[in-house]
Design an enzyme around this catalytic site. Sequence first.
Site, PDB file in Angstrom:
ATOM      1  N   VAL A  80     -22.681 -15.398 -28.133  1.00  0.00           N
ATOM      2  CA  VAL A  80     -23.655 -16.238 -27.462  1.00  0.00           C
ATOM      3  C   VAL A  80     -23.710 -15.803 -26.007  1.00  0.00           C
ATOM      4  O   VAL A  80     -22.670 -15.662 -25.358  1.00  0.00           O
ATOM      5  CB  VAL A  80     -23.279 -17.732 -27.546  1.00  0.00           C
ATOM      6  CG1 VAL A  80     -24.321 -18.591 -26.833  1.00  0.00           C
ATOM      7  CG2 VAL A  80     -23.117 -18.171 -29.002  1.00  0.00           C
ATOM      8  N   CYS A  81     -24.907 -15.533 -25.512  1.00  0.00           N
ATOM      9  CA  CYS A  81     -25.103 -15.198 -24.103  1.00  0.00           C
ATOM     10  C   CYS A  81     -24.226 -13.991 -23.729  1.00  0.00           C
ATOM     11  O   CYS A  81     -24.216 -12.979 -24.413  1.00  0.00           O
ATOM     12  CB  CYS A  81     -24.803 -16.430 -23.249  1.00  0.00           C
ATOM     13  SG  CYS A  81     -25.367 -16.346 -21.546  1.00  0.00           S
ATOM     14  N   SER A  82     -23.462 -14.114 -22.641  1.00  0.00           N
ATOM     15  CA  SER A  82     -22.670 -12.981 -22.158  1.00  0.00           C
ATOM     16  C   SER A  82     -21.442 -12.713 -23.011  1.00  0.00           C
ATOM     17  O   SER A  82     -20.671 -11.789 -22.720  1.00  0.00           O
ATOM     18  CB  SER A  82     -22.252 -13.209 -20.706  1.00  0.00           C
ATOM     19  OG  SER A  82     -21.523 -14.420 -20.574  1.00  0.00           O
ATOM     20  N   GLY A  83     -21.247 -13.491 -24.074  1.00  0.00           N
ATOM     21  CA  GLY A  83     -20.194 -13.166 -25.026  1.00  0.00           C
ATOM     22  C   GLY A  83     -20.365 -11.782 -25.615  1.00  0.00           C
ATOM     23  O   GLY A  83     -19.413 -11.209 -26.161  1.00  0.00           O
ATOM     24  N   THR A  88     -28.427 -10.135 -24.837  1.00  0.00           N
ATOM     25  CA  THR A  88     -27.617 -11.077 -24.074  1.00  0.00           C
ATOM     26  C   THR A  88     -28.556 -11.810 -23.131  1.00  0.00           C
ATOM     27  O   THR A  88     -29.781 -11.683 -23.234  1.00  0.00           O
ATOM     28  CB  THR A  88     -26.490 -10.352 -23.315  1.00  0.00           C
ATOM     29  OG1 THR A  88     -25.634 -11.325 -22.697  1.00  0.00           O
ATOM     30  CG2 THR A  88     -27.035  -9.410 -22.246  1.00  0.00           C
TER      31      THR A  88
END
Length: 328
Positions: A112-115, A132
């Site tokens: 999720v996102c910057s994961g 991202t």
Amino acid sequence: MTTRRVVFAVFPGFQLLDLAGPNEVFVQAGRLTAGPGEGTRVVVDTVAAAPGPVVSSGGLAVSPTLTTGEATGPVDTLVAVGGGGVHQACQDAAFVDWFARTSRLARRTASVCSGAFLLGAAGLLDGRRAVTHWSMCERLAARHPGVTVESDPIFVRDGDLWTSAGVTAGMDLALAMVEADHGPEVSRAVARQLVMFVQRPGGQAQFSAQLAAQRPERQSLRDVIDWVADHLADDLGVPALAARAGMSERHFTRVFRAETGRTPAAYVDSARVEAARRLLESTGTTVDAVARACGYRNPETLQRSFKRTVQVTPGEYRRRFAPHSAVR
């Protein structure tokens, strides 16, 4: 009874909504499918490198159910959340190694996102497509050149690897997983319960029309770009812009594209769409008036450009994103 175990990897400085949003989607799906006989039970674990509360970027803390040393057994879905702390987490060799090993045993892996940076550090993105948060796409591509970074989608599925855009896009990703696992009826029921789109219209471009813009190195081009933003209703054809930059039309077109990654016409159109988006969000101005203010010859041209860039019409965008007070 089938059990699907969802494991979220968390770390200090994680984004709380990256965890809470997708977690709730999976929990709701579990409640709907955990019937007798052939039902599905969803088990959710949060895993951290060390025991004790893990503080999110917003200051709220969660208590992980397991540490990486305790997290054993089968995993259906492994999820890396994002947040400002992800870059420090990527420096934790033991944590990254646990994630890589667990991913090899999981049915699918997601971020999720910057994961996505944690997936990259674990060597899971090479040769794959990923997304991202729009503000970090260039950074992800630079750090992991073997990845095809797609800057606009809300989420990307590449086989058993799923990545999503920023924050709330994690819920869209989780809902798509629920549909893949349990079918559209369950995903629609979860969406109704959580008051969210079954499939969100448009991509990340609806939140930043300048996603792919590169800041030019030449000061003359920077001056032109800054001037364009304040003169959208003026003549912004190549002859006028080249004259302002003090260049020939041919030379201007060549260096503009080389330094910004776009043709002058494409940049001007994106700037006009961005301005139209702001007006639609914050005012009750008619679409015709918005078109004129942003330099479009007629509302039909705005409609076409807006739909091509944002993937929804101006009217649809206003209904979804403008405060009620801005719409008359």
